[in-house]
Design a protein around this motif. Structure first.
Motif, short mmCIF file in Angstrom:
data_model
loop_
_atom_site.label_atom_id
_atom_site.label_comp_id
_atom_site.label_asym_id
_atom_site.label_seq_id
_atom_site.Cartn_x
_atom_site.Cartn_y
_atom_site.Cartn_z
N PRO A 160 -63.11 -53.31 -84.06
CA PRO A 160 -63.97 -53.00 -82.91
C PRO A 160 -63.89 -51.56 -82.44
CG PRO A 160 -62.80 -55.06 -82.57
CD PRO A 160 -62.19 -54.41 -83.77
N PHE A 161 -62.79 -50.87 -82.77
CA PHE A 161 -62.61 -49.49 -82.33
C PHE A 161 -63.06 -48.48 -83.38
CE2 PHE A 161 -59.42 -52.23 -80.37
CZ PHE A 161 -59.71 -52.03 -79.03
N ALA A 162 -63.38 -48.95 -84.60
CA ALA A 162 -63.70 -48.04 -85.70
C ALA A 162 -64.93 -47.19 -85.39
CB ALA A 162 -63.91 -48.83 -86.99
N LYS A 163 -65.90 -47.78 -84.68
CA LYS A 163 -67.12 -47.04 -84.36
C LYS A 163 -66.85 -45.83 -83.46
CE LYS A 163 -68.99 -50.69 -82.39
NZ LYS A 163 -67.90 -51.66 -82.17
N ARG A 164 -65.63 -45.76 -82.90
CA ARG A 164 -65.29 -44.63 -82.04
C ARG A 164 -64.69 -43.45 -82.81
NH1 ARG A 164 -64.68 -49.39 -79.31
NH2 ARG A 164 -65.00 -49.45 -77.05
N PHE A 165 -64.15 -43.72 -84.03
CA PHE A 165 -63.45 -42.63 -84.72
C PHE A 165 -63.93 -42.39 -86.15
CE2 PHE A 165 -60.73 -46.41 -85.43
CZ PHE A 165 -60.62 -46.40 -86.82
N LEU A 171 -67.34 -50.19 -93.10
CA LEU A 171 -66.28 -50.38 -94.10
C LEU A 171 -65.17 -51.25 -93.52
CD1 LEU A 171 -64.72 -49.85 -96.70
CD2 LEU A 171 -63.94 -47.67 -95.70
N PHE A 172 -64.78 -50.99 -92.29
CA PHE A 172 -63.74 -51.80 -91.66
C PHE A 172 -64.21 -53.25 -91.49
CE2 PHE A 172 -62.26 -47.60 -90.80
CZ PHE A 172 -60.88 -47.71 -90.68
N LEU A 173 -65.49 -53.41 -91.13
CA LEU A 173 -66.04 -54.77 -91.05
C LEU A 173 -65.96 -55.45 -92.41
CD1 LEU A 173 -67.56 -56.97 -89.43
CD2 LEU A 173 -69.69 -55.94 -90.26
N GLY A 174 -66.35 -54.71 -93.46
CA GLY A 174 -66.30 -55.29 -94.80
C GLY A 174 -64.91 -55.70 -95.21
N LEU A 175 -63.92 -54.85 -94.93
CA LEU A 175 -62.54 -55.18 -95.28
C LEU A 175 -62.07 -56.45 -94.58
CD1 LEU A 175 -60.99 -51.59 -95.12
CD2 LEU A 175 -61.45 -52.93 -97.19
N ALA A 176 -62.47 -56.61 -93.31
CA ALA A 176 -62.06 -57.79 -92.54
C ALA A 176 -62.89 -59.01 -92.91
CB ALA A 176 -62.20 -57.49 -91.06
N PHE A 177 -64.21 -58.85 -92.97
CA PHE A 177 -65.12 -59.97 -93.14
C PHE A 177 -65.05 -60.58 -94.54
CE2 PHE A 177 -69.11 -61.72 -91.11
CZ PHE A 177 -68.56 -61.83 -89.85
N SER A 178 -64.58 -59.80 -95.51
CA SER A 178 -64.58 -60.25 -96.90
C SER A 178 -63.25 -60.84 -97.34
CB SER A 178 -64.96 -59.08 -97.82
OG SER A 178 -66.19 -58.52 -97.46
#
Length: 319
Positions: A160-165, A171-178
């Motif tokens: 949830p914080f990736a969009k800030r930095f 990519l972070f969503l993909g790593l988690a969601f997959s």
């Protein structure tokens, strides 16, 4: 639109005919909205990599005369329940983290937290309840699978914080969601393999692709509030990037199938899914938010087609 959504306790980007609004008491609507039960595409997209991995492992187990149909079906049930619970918990966590941002974006300001229909404390209690369900599901698996799932929590917490930095929150969503692309194999064999890792890689780049399409809905608001995304990064080059991402998806999954030695039916399912991905790229209009949402949802069919091919391959195998 958001104001009217708040008055009738709906959110602006959820279908009003959903079962949540037809069957649940109105007092439960905000919690269903926090968990996104009124938008099932999210848990479906979380579930499909789990189903792919489980079916891929089942094909290998059957070829090695280790296949046990009731266990496969039980795992599918667990992955369904886990996907609904963990997607809901993840969305609740995301809304807690994005409380202030959501209040500034037209599509999200009608959600339960920014609209004031749920307090942060209530949202945290609800998230804990969903996590408890997820833990109960997880404890049905072997020790290796439990440890593997726990190892995903860091990227889930950071997303949830990736969009800030970073310009690559997708990519972070993909790593988690997959992560489920690893879990199905681990649940069957208690180990990982190169085939499972390639399936995971294919699911990751698929997720980046479809969530880029989704993010084009909010790019103008995102630019105003400083939220970063691949939609903003790619801009007018989005179609070029989607050819790369979806192409990599196809190659990685096909390589996974080849290493696992699955039958021809699995490749037919993958080709059918690839046709849907190509169609998305060809017709995409990044400046049409309604179409972007529809194309994003079409990825539910992509997941179903890949799974259907693997199931057909499984039951065409001798033994």
């Amino acid at each position: 639109m958001a104001e009217s959504a708040g008055k009738d306790w709906r959110v602006s980007d959820a279908p009003s005919e959903n079962w949540v609004y037809r069957f649940l008491p109105r007092g439960l609507w905000p919690y269903a909205q926090l968990a996104r039960w009124d938008r099932p595409i999210g848990w479906q997209l979380l579930m499909w990599p789990c189903f792919w991995s489980s079916a891929l492992a089942a094909n290998v187990a059957k070829a090695e005369h280790q296949f046990y149909l009731p266990l496969f079906v039980f795992h599918l049930f667990l992955f369904f329940a886990g996907a609904v619970a963990m997607r809901g918990a993840g969305c609740t966590w995301n809304d807690l983290a994005d409380h202030d941002i959501d209040a500034q974006v037209a599509r999200t300001r009608s959600r339960p937290l920014p609209s004031g229909r749920v307090t942060r404390f209530q949202a945290k209690l609800f998230m804990a309840a969903q996590l408890a369900v997820g833990l109960l599901v997880l404890l049905q698996f072997n020790t290796f699978s439990i440890l593997l799932a726990i190892s995903s929590l860091l990227v889930v917490a950071v997303y949830p914080f990736a969009k800030r930095f970073t310009d690559w929150p997708q990519l972070f969503l993909g790593l988690a969601f997959s992560w489920g692309a690893l879990m199905g194999w681990a649940g069957m064999f208690g180990t990982l393999s190169v085939a499972a890792v390639l399936l995971y890689a294919g699911a990751v780049v698929w997720t980046i692709g479809y969530d880029t399409i989704y993010a084009h809905q909010d790019k103008e608001d995102d630019a105003l509030v400083g939220v970063r995304s691949t939609a903003r990064l790619f801009g007018s080059r989005t179609k070029i990037w989607l050819w790369r991402l979806y192409g990599a998806t196809f190659v990685a999954i096909a390589a996974s199938f080849a290493l696992a030695g699955v039958g021809a039916a699995a490749y037919l399912g993958l080709l059918a899914a690839a046709a849907v991905l190509v169609w998305q790229i060809v017709v995409l209009d990044i400046d049409d938010p309604v179409q972007c949402l529809a194309l994003f949802k079409a990825n539910g069919r992509v997941g179903a087609l890949v799974f259907a091919g693997l199931v057909l391959a499984l039951f065409f195998l001798p033994g």
